[in-house]
Motif scaffolding. Structure first.
Motif, mmCIF file in Angstrom:
data_model
loop_
_atom_site.group_PDB
_atom_site.id
_atom_site.type_symbol
_atom_site.label_atom_id
_atom_site.label_comp_id
_atom_site.label_asym_id
_atom_site.label_seq_id
_atom_site.Cartn_x
_atom_site.Cartn_y
_atom_site.Cartn_z
ATOM 1 N N ASP A 140 11.448 12.943 -2.880
ATOM 2 C CA ASP A 140 11.475 11.592 -2.690
ATOM 3 C C ASP A 140 12.034 10.948 -3.804
ATOM 4 N N VAL A 141 11.931 11.468 -4.792
ATOM 5 C CA VAL A 141 12.904 10.985 -5.941
ATOM 6 C C VAL A 141 13.819 10.741 -6.002
ATOM 7 N N ALA A 142 14.378 11.881 -5.796
ATOM 8 C CA ALA A 142 16.338 12.169 -5.339
ATOM 9 C C ALA A 142 16.699 10.675 -4.578
ATOM 10 N N GLU A 143 16.314 11.327 -3.417
ATOM 11 C CA GLU A 143 16.209 10.438 -1.907
ATOM 12 C C GLU A 143 16.398 8.818 -2.167
ATOM 13 N N LEU A 144 15.344 8.883 -3.170
ATOM 14 C CA LEU A 144 15.062 6.890 -3.383
ATOM 15 C C LEU A 144 15.895 6.272 -4.568
ATOM 16 N N GLU A 145 16.298 7.768 -5.379
ATOM 17 C CA GLU A 145 17.733 6.943 -6.678
ATOM 18 C C GLU A 145 19.204 7.030 -5.506
ATOM 19 N N GLU A 176 1.147 -1.427 0.442
ATOM 20 C CA GLU A 176 -0.085 -0.043 -0.311
ATOM 21 C C GLU A 176 0.782 1.508 0.187
ATOM 22 N N SER A 177 2.259 1.199 0.623
ATOM 23 C CA SER A 177 3.248 2.155 0.521
ATOM 24 C C SER A 177 3.279 2.265 -0.713
ATOM 25 N N ALA A 178 3.806 1.515 -1.796
ATOM 26 C CA ALA A 178 4.497 2.085 -2.904
ATOM 27 C C ALA A 178 2.715 2.373 -3.955
ATOM 28 N N SER A 231 16.834 -1.621 3.622
ATOM 29 C CA SER A 231 15.869 -1.124 5.268
ATOM 30 C C SER A 231 15.772 0.309 4.608
ATOM 31 N N ARG A 232 17.016 0.697 4.511
ATOM 32 C CA ARG A 232 17.282 2.229 4.416
ATOM 33 C C ARG A 232 16.320 2.815 3.491
ATOM 34 N N LEU A 233 16.581 2.061 1.963
ATOM 35 C CA LEU A 233 15.657 2.020 0.997
ATOM 36 C C LEU A 233 13.756 1.747 1.188
ATOM 37 N N HIS A 234 13.405 1.016 1.879
ATOM 38 C CA HIS A 234 11.986 0.935 1.895
ATOM 39 C C HIS A 234 11.539 2.060 2.503
ATOM 40 N N LEU A 235 11.999 1.662 4.030
ATOM 41 C CA LEU A 235 11.839 3.171 4.913
ATOM 42 C C LEU A 235 11.152 4.464 4.015
ATOM 43 N N LEU A 236 12.391 4.914 2.784
ATOM 44 C CA LEU A 236 12.236 6.043 1.937
ATOM 45 C C LEU A 236 11.027 5.350 1.304
ATOM 46 N N LEU A 237 10.300 4.590 1.206
ATOM 47 C CA LEU A 237 9.405 4.442 0.081
ATOM 48 C C LEU A 237 8.473 4.258 0.793
ATOM 49 N N VAL A 238 7.856 4.190 2.046
ATOM 50 C CA VAL A 238 6.780 4.107 2.736
ATOM 51 C C VAL A 238 6.527 5.958 3.610
ATOM 52 N N GLU A 239 8.065 6.340 3.902
ATOM 53 C CA GLU A 239 7.710 7.783 3.842
ATOM 54 C C GLU A 239 7.297 8.294 2.575
ATOM 55 N N ALA A 240 7.778 7.831 1.405
ATOM 56 C CA ALA A 240 6.860 8.819 0.413
ATOM 57 C C ALA A 240 5.541 8.638 0.314
ATOM 58 N N SER A 241 5.128 7.892 1.050
ATOM 59 C CA SER A 241 3.494 7.446 0.766
ATOM 60 C C SER A 241 3.239 8.757 1.352
ATOM 61 N N HIS A 242 4.028 9.701 2.235
ATOM 62 C CA HIS A 242 2.991 10.708 3.063
ATOM 63 C C HIS A 242 1.635 10.424 2.967
ATOM 64 N N ASN A 243 1.709 10.178 4.255
ATOM 65 C CA ASN A 243 0.673 8.702 4.985
ATOM 66 C C ASN A 243 1.642 8.375 6.432
ATOM 67 N N PRO A 244 1.057 9.756 7.148
ATOM 68 C CA PRO A 244 1.801 9.295 8.495
ATOM 69 C C PRO A 244 1.495 8.740 9.238
ATOM 70 N N VAL A 245 0.380 8.078 9.424
ATOM 71 C CA VAL A 245 -0.377 6.754 10.084
ATOM 72 C C VAL A 245 0.510 5.631 9.509
ATOM 73 N N THR A 256 1.521 8.276 -5.953
ATOM 74 C CA THR A 256 0.868 8.955 -6.889
ATOM 75 C C THR A 256 1.772 10.499 -5.893
ATOM 76 N N ALA A 257 2.066 10.364 -4.480
ATOM 77 C CA ALA A 257 2.305 11.636 -3.473
ATOM 78 C C ALA A 257 3.266 11.971 -3.150
ATOM 79 N N ARG A 258 4.486 11.021 -3.880
ATOM 80 C CA ARG A 258 5.700 11.086 -3.699
ATOM 81 C C ARG A 258 6.177 12.910 -4.441
ATOM 82 N N THR A 259 7.050 13.254 -4.517
ATOM 83 C CA THR A 259 7.960 14.612 -4.729
ATOM 84 C C THR A 259 8.679 14.224 -5.545
#
Length: 235
Positions: free
Chosen positions: A118-123, A105-107, A146-160, A112-115
């Protein structure tokens, strides 16, 4: 962060609060041994029983782990992650199932929510992960993946969703370390390039499919291991 002498009211609670902050801030790093009891007693200006009670409380909460004859170690960075990792120590399949539920669900949301940031950090994170795989360094692979996956989740911009995922960060790190096989050639290791591209290009269904696909592979591999519950059942 230096320890400070406590007042005489609520000594145990004050010591617990200071220890918790030292863990959360990284002053006491994850997996490292904390100072010995005698040093804590001196730094805090309290009795041994107060320190022991505080350590006992934080051990019960999952932040610390007392190893008889070896000392006390930082086990988790928060009560939530401590509770989750304690439940999941030997339950790899359950960890992978929870990861799948959150990461798919984060992906989807991230696509649709990534900035642009976000894309630069993911790359950058993807390049670091791939470099670690090329080097075959299990510890670095676990950390960068693990950091890559956390950044993907953070790119969802869903705080919960982000908070829930942060709560299982230690379990995620452990699952990556457990499932990475350094004997497998880099070209045969699961690639996350397609996942990154789907998020970057704004393709939510493709991103969700990529996120779920590699975890389905890990789950299938786990079930085929000798001794696993499903392997035993199928035989």
């Amino acid at each position: 962060m230096p320890l400070v002498t406590t007042t005489r009211t609520g000594l145990v609670d004050q010591v617990i609060a200071q220890m918790r902050e030292l863990v959360a801030s990284g002053e006491w790093p994850l997996g490292e041994k904390i100072p010995p009891e005698t040093e804590l007693v001196s730094a805090l200006g309290v009795g041994r029983n107060t320190v022991r009670e505080a350590v006992r409380a934080l051990s019960h909460a999952g932040l610390l782990e007392v190893r008889q004859g070896d000392g006390t170690f930082v086990r988790a960075t928060s009560e939530l992650s401590g509770a989750v990792s304690r439940l999941c120590d030997t339950e790899l399949r359950q960890v992978l199932e929870v990861r799948r539920a959150l990461e798919v669900e984060s992906a989807r949301l991230a696509a649709t929510a990534r900035t642009e940031n976000d894309v630069a950090e993911l790359e950058v994170a993807l390049r670091e992960r791939d470099a670690a795989i090329d080097e075959g360094d299990p510890e670095r692979v676990a950390r960068t993946d693990s950091r890559l996956h956390l950044l993907l989740v953070e790119a969802s911009h869903n705080p919960v969703l982000i908070q829930l995922y942060q709560g299982i960060s230690e379990a995620v790190l452990s699952s990556v370390a457990t499932t990475f096989d350094p004997t497998v050639p880099p070209e045969r290791t699961v690639s996350h390039t397609e996942l990154f591209e789907a998020v970057r290009d704004g393709c939510p269904e493709a991103a969700a499919a990529e996120a779920g696909g590699f975890l389905d592979e890990l789950l299938a591999e786990f079930d085929e291991r000798p001794g696993s519950a499903r392997s035993a059942h199928s035989s």
